[in-house]
Design a protein around this motif. Structure first.
Motif, PDB file in Angstrom:
ATOM      1  N   ASP A 263      20.089   6.718  21.513  1.00 44.71           N
ATOM      2  CA  ASP A 263      21.061   6.120  22.010  1.00 44.71           C
ATOM      3  C   ASP A 263      22.442   6.273  21.354  1.00 44.71           C
ATOM      4  OD1 ASP A 263      19.568   5.564  24.167  1.00 44.71           O
ATOM      5  OD2 ASP A 263      19.126   3.648  23.466  1.00 44.71           O
TER       6      ASP A 263
ATOM      7  N   GLY B 118      17.809   8.253  27.960  1.00 42.21           N
ATOM      8  CA  GLY B 118      18.771   8.244  29.039  1.00 42.21           C
ATOM      9  C   GLY B 118      19.800   8.632  28.465  1.00 42.21           C
ATOM     10  N   HIS B 119      20.694   9.759  28.968  1.00 49.89           N
ATOM     11  CA  HIS B 119      21.782  10.177  28.121  1.00 49.89           C
ATOM     12  C   HIS B 119      23.021  10.439  29.070  1.00 49.89           C
ATOM     13  CE1 HIS B 119      18.845  13.138  25.573  1.00 49.89           C
ATOM     14  NE2 HIS B 119      18.781  11.710  25.325  1.00 49.89           N
TER      15      HIS B 119
ATOM     16  N   THR C  47      20.324   2.585  28.718  1.00 45.10           N
ATOM     17  CA  THR C  47      20.490   3.518  29.832  1.00 45.10           C
ATOM     18  C   THR C  47      19.422   3.877  30.915  1.00 45.10           C
ATOM     19  OG1 THR C  47      21.833   4.889  28.352  1.00 45.10           O
ATOM     20  CG2 THR C  47      21.548   6.021  30.477  1.00 45.10           C
TER      21      THR C  47
ATOM     22  N   ARG D 206      20.740  -3.859  23.607  1.00 40.65           N
ATOM     23  CA  ARG D 206      20.023  -3.035  22.586  1.00 40.65           C
ATOM     24  C   ARG D 206      20.315  -3.975  21.376  1.00 40.65           C
ATOM     25  NH1 ARG D 206      23.521   2.044  24.440  1.00 40.65           N
ATOM     26  NH2 ARG D 206      21.868   2.926  25.543  1.00 40.65           N
TER      27      ARG D 206
HETATM   28 MG    MG Z   1      20.061   7.033  25.500  1.00 41.44          MG
END
Ligand code: MG
Ligand code: GDP
Ligand code: IMO
Length: 424
Positions: free
Chosen positions: A13, A40-41, A298, A304
């Motif tokens: 991330d 997850g971008h 994401t 986080r």
């Molecule tokens: Mg990510």
């Protein structure tokens, strides 16, 4: 050979999607070579936000060829949903290719990911529960189902029936779970295979030919160095190699094809899931960074964990990837914090100092982070487009990071947008 690998230099991330999207404007080919939809971008362009899990972040450029290599684990349902989602927003996936050797995430992988996490109780890994570990387990055990099998209904039905019978024994007898319906799965996944068949191509050959032809090829890493199965914080890691080496094996090209390796880090540190995090902030400062940086996963939406920049882990990433430069994202998030701390090294129980990340959790547990305090900076830096425009405190912070990690900072992120980036 103008090929570049982009890898995460922390625990994932770091903003790899954004950097890939920026570099992809000049690329011909973008390749994903490991991981799966645990990734997850996020890409933000023209006020639109795209969250990509399996499809390379180059997909937003119509001319870019996007490849999914043999080292990726593909959930067919997820990739089809992603294709449909993108196409409904006017993004064509016609230039997408998937290697026939890539392994398929099946429902039993997802089921077993959840069951084994539950079985671990309080020592769970905190996986994304997307079936990643169990799928790589079958690959290593040589019993996996690959994309080639999926798109050949007869082969698929035979293999899936046999594997499902075995997995049901494990699900029911080992974990006390509920058996899966093989016939239903075969019917559902055969339909996915039919739709995916047109995307199947030999990615190893495509990537090699493109490199040989002098085309610009970008390798998009998922996860990050500290989540590497060998060199990360094992067992709190993912099941693949999110390193430059992993990009080569997971695509099927040699290391001599790679010219540049660009690391991506945040100006602080985050981690989702469990496992050690030496510079973690469990106080209001940590909450402040989480809220300012919108640090929520994401993929899973989990908050986080946040902490100060740890030069020891990023130095580790510089070494294991052979980074030629690094992008530091989210500098804007730190603006307004009076004093910033940087972890420069770790102190061992005998009082000695180490600059290297310890190989085991046992050794890491004995270490204490050593901090240096630097003056913070103020003001909105999101409109800065050159390094010189940044406030002196922000420049000093980046220059000190550069010195500590021993790697040139080539980009600084000042916002989530495609244009909110400083190239040095
Ligand atoms: Mg990510
Ligand atoms: P990835 O998995 O490495 O691609 O990163 P994620 O997309 O999961 O998380 C990075 C988050 O930070 C995303 O929401 C990005 O839009 C955002 N982001 C990336 N670079 C910057 C930056 O320089 N500043 C700010 N404020 N946000 C950024
Ligand atoms: P991107 O590409 C952050 C973490 C999970 C968990 C561990 C193992 O977006 O940076 P897994 O499901 O892979 O078996 O989970 O790895 N993890 C990530 N953390 N970013 C990611 O990807 C991650 N992919 C996996 O949270 O701690």
């Amino acid at each position: 050979m103008p090929s570049k690998v982009v890898v995460g230099a922390q625990w994932g991330d770091e903003g790899k999607g954004k950097i890939i999207d920026i570099l992809a404007s000049r690329a011909d080919v973008v390749v994903r070579s490991q991981g799966g939809n645990n990734a997850g971008h996020t890409v933000e362009s023209d006020g639109q936000v795209y969250k990509l899990h399996l499809i390379p972040s180059g997909i937003l450029y119509p001319k870019t060829t996007c490849l999914i290599g043999c080292g990726v684990v593909v959930d067919p349902k997820v990739i089809l949903e992603e294709i449909d989602g993108l196409e409904s927003r006017g993004v064509s996936c016609a230039n997408l290719h998937i290697d026939p050797r890539a392994h398929v995430i099946m429902p039993w992988h997802i089921e077993l990911d959840g069951l084994s996490e539950k079985e671990r109780g309080s020592s769970d890994i905190g996986t994304t529960r997307r079936g990643i570990g169990p799928c790589y387990m079958d690959k290593a055990e040589r019993s996996g189902i690959r994309i080639y099998d999926l798109v050949h209904p007869d082969i698929f039905a035979k293999k899936a029936a046999a594997v499902c019978a075995l997995k049901n024994k494990i699900i029911v007898n080992v974990y006390g779970g509920k058996a899966l319906d093989a016939d239903k799965i075969i019917e559902e996944y055969t339909a996915y295979g039919k739709r995916l068949a047109k995307y199947v191509s030999d990615v190893s050959v495509m990537a090699y030919e493109a490199i040989k032809a002098g085309k610009e090829v970008l390798f998009e890493g998922a996860q990050g160095a500290l989540l590497d199965i060998d060199l990360g914080t094992y067992p709190y890691v993912t099941s693949s190699h999110p390193t430059a080496g992993g990009a080569a094996t997971g695509t099927g090209i040699g290391p001599t094809c790679i010219e540049e390796v660009i690391g991506v880090a945040k100006s602080y540190t985050t981690r989702v899931g469990k496992g050690p995090f030496p510079t973690e902030l469990l106080d209001e400062q940590g909450d402040e960074i989480r809220n300012r940086g919108h640090e929520f996963g994401t993929t899973t939406g989990r908050p986080r964990r946040t902490g100060w920049f740890d030069a020891v882990i990023v130095r580790h990433a510089v070494r294991i990837n052979g980074l030629t430069s690094i992008a530091i994202n989210k500098l804007d998030t730190l603006s307004g914090i009076k004093e910033l701390k940087i972890c420069t090294s770790y102190k061992k129980p005998d009082g000695s100092i180490t600059n290297d990340f310890p190989p085991t959790l046992e050794e890491l547990a004995e270490c204490e982070p050593v901090y240096e305090t630097v003056e913070g900076f103020d003001g909105d830096i999101s409109a800065c487009r050159s390094f010189d425009e940044l406030p002196q405190g922000a420049k000093n912070y980046i220059l000190r990071i550069e010195e500590l990690i021993g790697c040139r900072v080539s980009m600084v992120g000042v916002g989530p947008g495609r244009d909110q980036n400083i190239e040095r």
